[in-house]
Design a protein around this motif. Structure first.
Motif, PDB file in Angstrom:
ATOM      1  N   LEU A  74       0.848  -1.194   0.000  1.00 47.15           N
ATOM      2  CA  LEU A  74       0.000   0.000   0.000  1.00 47.15           C
ATOM      3  C   LEU A  74       0.883   1.244   0.000  1.00 47.15           C
ATOM      4  O   LEU A  74       1.624   1.489   0.960  1.00 47.15           O
ATOM      5  CB  LEU A  74      -0.908  -0.021   1.228  1.00 47.15           C
ATOM      6  N   GLY A  75       0.825   2.005  -1.078  1.00 50.51           N
ATOM      7  CA  GLY A  75       1.595   3.244  -1.169  1.00 50.51           C
ATOM      8  C   GLY A  75       3.093   3.012  -1.154  1.00 50.51           C
ATOM      9  O   GLY A  75       3.583   1.963  -1.565  1.00 50.51           O
ATOM     10  N   ASN A  76       3.831   4.005  -0.664  1.00 50.20           N
ATOM     11  CA  ASN A  76       5.291   3.947  -0.635  1.00 50.20           C
ATOM     12  C   ASN A  76       5.835   3.568   0.729  1.00 50.20           C
ATOM     13  O   ASN A  76       7.044   3.525   0.922  1.00 50.20           O
ATOM     14  CB  ASN A  76       5.878   5.302  -1.041  1.00 50.20           C
ATOM     15  N   SER A  77       4.963   3.302   1.688  1.00 45.70           N
ATOM     16  CA  SER A  77       5.397   3.027   3.054  1.00 45.70           C
ATOM     17  C   SER A  77       5.890   1.599   3.248  1.00 45.70           C
ATOM     18  O   SER A  77       6.519   1.299   4.254  1.00 45.70           O
ATOM     19  CB  SER A  77       4.245   3.276   4.028  1.00 45.70           C
ATOM     20  N   GLY A  78       5.572   0.731   2.300  1.00 39.41           N
ATOM     21  CA  GLY A  78       5.945  -0.668   2.434  1.00 39.41           C
ATOM     22  C   GLY A  78       4.931  -1.480   3.222  1.00 39.41           C
ATOM     23  O   GLY A  78       5.143  -2.656   3.484  1.00 39.41           O
ATOM     24  N   LEU A  79       3.823  -0.863   3.590  1.00 33.29           N
ATOM     25  CA  LEU A  79       2.776  -1.559   4.337  1.00 33.29           C
ATOM     26  C   LEU A  79       2.119  -2.606   3.446  1.00 33.29           C
ATOM     27  O   LEU A  79       1.651  -2.302   2.348  1.00 33.29           O
ATOM     28  CB  LEU A  79       1.725  -0.571   4.835  1.00 33.29           C
ATOM     29  N   GLU A  80       2.099  -3.850   3.900  1.00 35.79           N
ATOM     30  CA  GLU A  80       1.507  -4.945   3.137  1.00 35.79           C
ATOM     31  C   GLU A  80       0.110  -5.247   3.680  1.00 35.79           C
ATOM     32  O   GLU A  80      -0.062  -5.422   4.886  1.00 35.79           O
ATOM     33  CB  GLU A  80       2.386  -6.187   3.252  1.00 35.79           C
ATOM     34  N   VAL A  81      -0.866  -5.269   2.789  1.00 38.53           N
ATOM     35  CA  VAL A  81      -2.253  -5.546   3.172  1.00 38.53           C
ATOM     36  C   VAL A  81      -2.828  -6.605   2.244  1.00 38.53           C
ATOM     37  O   VAL A  81      -2.269  -6.889   1.190  1.00 38.53           O
ATOM     38  CB  VAL A  81      -3.131  -4.268   3.120  1.00 38.53           C
ATOM     39  N   SER A  82      -3.948  -7.163   2.633  1.00 40.61           N
ATOM     40  CA  SER A  82      -4.620  -8.149   1.784  1.00 40.61           C
ATOM     41  C   SER A  82      -5.151  -7.472   0.528  1.00 40.61           C
ATOM     42  O   SER A  82      -5.518  -6.296   0.545  1.00 40.61           O
ATOM     43  CB  SER A  82      -5.761  -8.815   2.558  1.00 40.61           C
ATOM     44  N   ALA A  83      -5.177  -8.229  -0.578  1.00 39.60           N
ATOM     45  CA  ALA A  83      -5.693  -7.693  -1.838  1.00 39.60           C
ATOM     46  C   ALA A  83      -7.186  -7.415  -1.734  1.00 39.60           C
ATOM     47  O   ALA A  83      -7.705  -6.518  -2.393  1.00 39.60           O
ATOM     48  CB  ALA A  83      -5.409  -8.670  -2.970  1.00 39.60           C
ATOM     49  N   LEU A  84      -7.875  -8.177  -0.908  1.00 43.21           N
ATOM     50  CA  LEU A  84      -9.289  -7.930  -0.641  1.00 43.21           C
ATOM     51  C   LEU A  84      -9.411  -7.149   0.655  1.00 43.21           C
ATOM     52  O   LEU A  84      -8.661  -7.384   1.603  1.00 43.21           O
ATOM     53  CB  LEU A  84     -10.053  -9.243  -0.500  1.00 43.21           C
ATOM     54  N   GLY A  85     -10.360  -6.246   0.692  1.00 45.80           N
ATOM     55  CA  GLY A  85     -10.575  -5.457   1.897  1.00 45.80           C
ATOM     56  C   GLY A  85     -12.015  -5.551   2.350  1.00 45.80           C
ATOM     57  O   GLY A  85     -12.872  -6.083   1.643  1.00 45.80           O
ATOM     58  N   LEU A  86     -12.259  -5.036   3.528  1.00 45.28           N
ATOM     59  CA  LEU A  86     -13.615  -4.986   4.075  1.00 45.28           C
ATOM     60  C   LEU A  86     -13.996  -3.536   4.284  1.00 45.28           C
ATOM     61  O   LEU A  86     -13.342  -2.813   5.045  1.00 45.28           O
ATOM     62  CB  LEU A  86     -13.691  -5.732   5.411  1.00 45.28           C
ATOM     63  N   GLY A  87     -15.020  -3.093   3.587  1.00 47.09           N
ATOM     64  CA  GLY A  87     -15.555  -1.751   3.784  1.00 47.09           C
ATOM     65  C   GLY A  87     -16.459  -1.750   5.006  1.00 47.09           C
ATOM     66  O   GLY A  87     -17.399  -2.527   5.086  1.00 47.09           O
ATOM     67  N   CYS A  88     -16.159  -0.884   5.946  1.00 43.87           N
ATOM     68  CA  CYS A  88     -16.852  -0.918   7.239  1.00 43.87           C
ATOM     69  C   CYS A  88     -17.998   0.075   7.355  1.00 43.87           C
ATOM     70  O   CYS A  88     -18.680   0.108   8.378  1.00 43.87           O
ATOM     71  CB  CYS A  88     -15.843  -0.685   8.356  1.00 43.87           C
ATOM     72  N   MET A  89     -18.249   0.881   6.330  1.00 43.92           N
ATOM     73  CA  MET A  89     -19.316   1.878   6.422  1.00 43.92           C
ATOM     74  C   MET A  89     -20.677   1.225   6.638  1.00 43.92           C
ATOM     75  O   MET A  89     -21.525   1.769   7.337  1.00 43.92           O
ATOM     76  CB  MET A  89     -19.358   2.759   5.188  1.00 43.92           C
ATOM     77  N   GLY A  90     -20.866   0.050   6.077  1.00 45.49           N
ATOM     78  CA  GLY A  90     -22.139  -0.643   6.234  1.00 45.49           C
ATOM     79  C   GLY A  90     -22.415  -1.081   7.666  1.00 45.49           C
ATOM     80  O   GLY A  90     -23.540  -1.468   7.987  1.00 45.49           O
ATOM     81  N   LEU A  91     -21.408  -1.022   8.523  1.00 47.80           N
ATOM     82  CA  LEU A  91     -21.603  -1.401   9.923  1.00 47.80           C
ATOM     83  C   LEU A  91     -22.190  -0.248  10.736  1.00 47.80           C
ATOM     84  O   LEU A  91     -22.641  -0.456  11.859  1.00 47.80           O
ATOM     85  CB  LEU A  91     -20.270  -1.832  10.550  1.00 47.80           C
ATOM     86  N   THR A  92     -22.171   0.948  10.178  1.00 48.35           N
ATOM     87  CA  THR A  92     -22.669   2.125  10.877  1.00 48.35           C
ATOM     88  C   THR A  92     -24.044   2.498  10.347  1.00 48.35           C
ATOM     89  O   THR A  92     -24.662   1.744   9.603  1.00 48.35           O
ATOM     90  CB  THR A  92     -21.714   3.305  10.680  1.00 48.35           C
ATOM     91  N   PHE A  93     -24.479   3.676  10.676  1.00 50.90           N
ATOM     92  CA  PHE A  93     -25.786   4.161  10.224  1.00 50.90           C
ATOM     93  C   PHE A  93     -25.760   4.656   8.784  1.00 50.90           C
ATOM     94  O   PHE A  93     -26.770   5.136   8.284  1.00 50.90           O
ATOM     95  CB  PHE A  93     -26.269   5.290  11.148  1.00 50.90           C
TER      96      PHE A  93
END
Length: 54
Positions: free
Chosen positions: A6-25
């Motif tokens: 992710l970006g230039n920081s070298g942070l490694e994340v999963s190719a799939l993500g979870l959008g959390c907006m649906g957990l709120t109102f």
């Protein structure tokens, strides 16, 4: 689970993500807190490490 850098920081994340907006109102009534926590934990157990909370 496939990973991506992710970006230039070298942070490694999963190719799939979870959008959390649906957990709120945002899309109607908020999800029950215990159910939301369980969902996030299950996603993590399945290899999801990218959670979109913006």
């Amino acid at each position: 689970m496939e990973k991506r850098i992710l970006g230039n920081s070298g942070l490694e994340v999963s190719a799939l993500g979870l959008g959390c907006m649906g957990l709120t109102f945002g899309y109607g009534p908020a999800t029950d807190e215990k159910e939301a926590i369980e969902l996030i934990r299950n996603a993590y157990d399945l290899g999801i490490t990218f959670f979109d909370t913006a």
